[in-house]
Motif scaffolding. Structure first.
Motif, PDB file in Angstrom:
ATOM      1  N   ASP A  45      82.812  92.373  40.786  1.00  0.00           N
ATOM      2  CA  ASP A  45      82.569  93.577  41.927  1.00  0.00           C
ATOM      3  C   ASP A  45      83.568  93.525  43.070  1.00  0.00           C
ATOM      4  O   ASP A  45      83.927  94.692  43.344  1.00  0.00           O
ATOM      5  N   ILE A  46      83.895  92.415  43.690  1.00  0.00           N
ATOM      6  CA  ILE A  46      84.826  92.242  44.692  1.00  0.00           C
ATOM      7  C   ILE A  46      86.258  92.714  44.068  1.00  0.00           C
ATOM      8  O   ILE A  46      87.152  93.493  44.737  1.00  0.00           O
ATOM      9  N   VAL A  47      86.588  92.378  42.872  1.00  0.00           N
ATOM     10  CA  VAL A  47      87.815  92.625  42.107  1.00  0.00           C
ATOM     11  C   VAL A  47      87.925  94.075  42.157  1.00  0.00           C
ATOM     12  O   VAL A  47      88.777  94.843  42.486  1.00  0.00           O
ATOM     13  N   PHE A  48      86.796  94.648  41.714  1.00  0.00           N
ATOM     14  CA  PHE A  48      86.710  96.315  41.563  1.00  0.00           C
ATOM     15  C   PHE A  48      86.950  96.816  42.758  1.00  0.00           C
ATOM     16  O   PHE A  48      87.498  98.012  42.859  1.00  0.00           O
ATOM     17  N   ALA A  49      86.295  96.303  43.776  1.00  0.00           N
ATOM     18  CA  ALA A  49      86.602  96.976  45.176  1.00  0.00           C
ATOM     19  C   ALA A  49      87.829  96.974  45.802  1.00  0.00           C
ATOM     20  O   ALA A  49      88.248  98.039  46.408  1.00  0.00           O
ATOM     21  N   ILE A  54      92.973  99.653  46.839  1.00  0.00           N
ATOM     22  CA  ILE A  54      94.543  99.737  46.695  1.00  0.00           C
ATOM     23  C   ILE A  54      94.777 101.137  46.232  1.00  0.00           C
ATOM     24  O   ILE A  54      95.636 101.723  46.673  1.00  0.00           O
ATOM     25  N   LEU A  55      94.071 101.422  45.427  1.00  0.00           N
ATOM     26  CA  LEU A  55      94.402 103.163  44.543  1.00  0.00           C
ATOM     27  C   LEU A  55      94.045 103.925  45.631  1.00  0.00           C
ATOM     28  O   LEU A  55      94.726 105.156  45.600  1.00  0.00           O
ATOM     29  N   ASN A  56      92.934 104.022  46.476  1.00  0.00           N
ATOM     30  CA  ASN A  56      92.465 104.796  47.289  1.00  0.00           C
ATOM     31  C   ASN A  56      93.285 105.067  48.613  1.00  0.00           C
ATOM     32  O   ASN A  56      93.282 105.935  49.133  1.00  0.00           O
ATOM     33  N   LEU A 146      98.633  97.722  56.976  1.00  0.00           N
ATOM     34  CA  LEU A 146      98.288  98.416  55.538  1.00  0.00           C
ATOM     35  C   LEU A 146      97.391  97.515  54.892  1.00  0.00           C
ATOM     36  O   LEU A 146      96.245  97.856  54.469  1.00  0.00           O
ATOM     37  N   LEU A 147      97.791  95.979  54.635  1.00  0.00           N
ATOM     38  CA  LEU A 147      96.872  95.189  53.762  1.00  0.00           C
ATOM     39  C   LEU A 147      95.699  94.983  54.766  1.00  0.00           C
ATOM     40  O   LEU A 147      94.567  95.037  53.882  1.00  0.00           O
ATOM     41  N   ASP A 148      95.644  94.880  55.889  1.00  0.00           N
ATOM     42  CA  ASP A 148      94.331  94.810  56.580  1.00  0.00           C
ATOM     43  C   ASP A 148      93.406  96.088  56.271  1.00  0.00           C
ATOM     44  O   ASP A 148      92.213  95.765  56.250  1.00  0.00           O
ATOM     45  N   SER A 149      94.085  97.273  56.182  1.00  0.00           N
ATOM     46  CA  SER A 149      93.285  98.485  56.241  1.00  0.00           C
ATOM     47  C   SER A 149      92.545  98.339  54.709  1.00  0.00           C
ATOM     48  O   SER A 149      91.480  99.001  54.587  1.00  0.00           O
ATOM     49  N   ILE A 150      93.208  97.898  53.705  1.00  0.00           N
ATOM     50  CA  ILE A 150      92.924  98.052  52.252  1.00  0.00           C
ATOM     51  C   ILE A 150      91.761  97.041  52.090  1.00  0.00           C
ATOM     52  O   ILE A 150      90.830  97.306  51.514  1.00  0.00           O
ATOM     53  N   ILE A 151      91.910  95.734  52.743  1.00  0.00           N
ATOM     54  CA  ILE A 151      91.063  94.755  52.577  1.00  0.00           C
ATOM     55  C   ILE A 151      89.734  95.289  53.532  1.00  0.00           C
ATOM     56  O   ILE A 151      88.691  94.940  52.828  1.00  0.00           O
ATOM     57  N   ALA A 152      89.854  95.839  54.616  1.00  0.00           N
ATOM     58  CA  ALA A 152      88.682  96.467  55.224  1.00  0.00           C
ATOM     59  C   ALA A 152      88.088  97.433  54.264  1.00  0.00           C
ATOM     60  O   ALA A 152      86.542  97.155  54.453  1.00  0.00           O
ATOM     61  N   ASP A 153      88.698  98.350  53.615  1.00  0.00           N
ATOM     62  CA  ASP A 153      88.115  99.119  52.923  1.00  0.00           C
ATOM     63  C   ASP A 153      87.318  98.587  51.689  1.00  0.00           C
ATOM     64  O   ASP A 153      86.175  99.030  51.442  1.00  0.00           O
ATOM     65  N   ALA A 154      87.922  97.577  51.147  1.00  0.00           N
ATOM     66  CA  ALA A 154      87.407  96.881  50.038  1.00  0.00           C
ATOM     67  C   ALA A 154      86.069  96.109  50.343  1.00  0.00           C
ATOM     68  O   ALA A 154      85.137  96.199  49.611  1.00  0.00           O
ATOM     69  N   LEU A 155      86.114  95.427  51.565  1.00  0.00           N
ATOM     70  CA  LEU A 155      84.921  94.793  51.952  1.00  0.00           C
ATOM     71  C   LEU A 155      84.017  95.519  52.877  1.00  0.00           C
ATOM     72  O   LEU A 155      82.964  94.814  53.285  1.00  0.00           O
ATOM     73  N   MET A 156      84.159  96.826  53.086  1.00  0.00           N
ATOM     74  CA  MET A 156      83.566  97.862  54.133  1.00  0.00           C
ATOM     75  C   MET A 156      83.337  97.068  55.245  1.00  0.00           C
ATOM     76  O   MET A 156      82.200  96.800  56.105  1.00  0.00           O
TER      77      MET A 156
END
Length: 158
Positions: A45-49, A54-56, A146-156
């Motif tokens: 589930d975390i992999v999917f997020a 990244i795609l978003n 950029l990476l922080d924003s992607i991780i923040a998006d993935a982990l809400m």
């Protein structure tokens, strides 16, 4: 200076330089410790997020490495003594705009491309997933953001 003093000094110099290199490496590791976040859940589930985040962000995933699978598969071949991960993956990708920005600031920032986000779960902590990135500072700050924003998006996070 006597010949014996010169000889001893020339013998000790390489060891002193070697020790200073070890100290520099330890300092470098402390300064460049990865940025990590802990979350709980199913690994897939975390992999999917992470993949969706990244795609978003409008980025193309260049690679999805299943490092945990590779280490498990080759453990006996290389004399490994224990299972390091239950799961461990790394996503690699690039951003043309961020790469342009950081490489115009310092052309040597090429070494950091593509960017990556890693995630893993250990046998000792099932359900606890670590998600992270390399530490960047200075002219690489746009990549860090950029990476922080992607991780923040993935982990809400936020």
């Amino acid at each position: 200076m006597k010949v014996t003093e010169l000889h001893i000094t020339s013998l000790l110099l390489p060891f002193a330089l070697m020790l200073s290199g070890v100290t520099a490496q330890a300092d470098d590791l402390a300064v460049n410790a990865p940025v990590t976040h802990q979350t709980t859940g199913e690994f897939e589930d975390i992999v999917f997020a992470v993949e969706n985040a990244i795609l978003n962000a409008g980025l193309l995933i260049e690679g999805h490495s299943h490092v945990g699978d590779m280490l498990a598969r080759t453990k006996e071949d290389v004399g490994g003594g224990k299972d390091l991960y239950s799961h461990a993956d790394v996503f690699t990708f690039c951003s043309a705009s961020v790469s342009r920005q950081v490489m115009e600031a310092d052309i040597l920032n090429l070494q950091h491309c593509p960017y990556s986000i890693f995630l893993f779960e250990t046998p000792e902590a099932p359900g606890q997933i670590t998600v992270g990135r390399r530490a960047y500072g200075g002219s690489m700050q746009p990549a860090a953001e950029l990476l922080d924003s992607i991780i923040a998006d993935a982990l809400m996070l936020d």
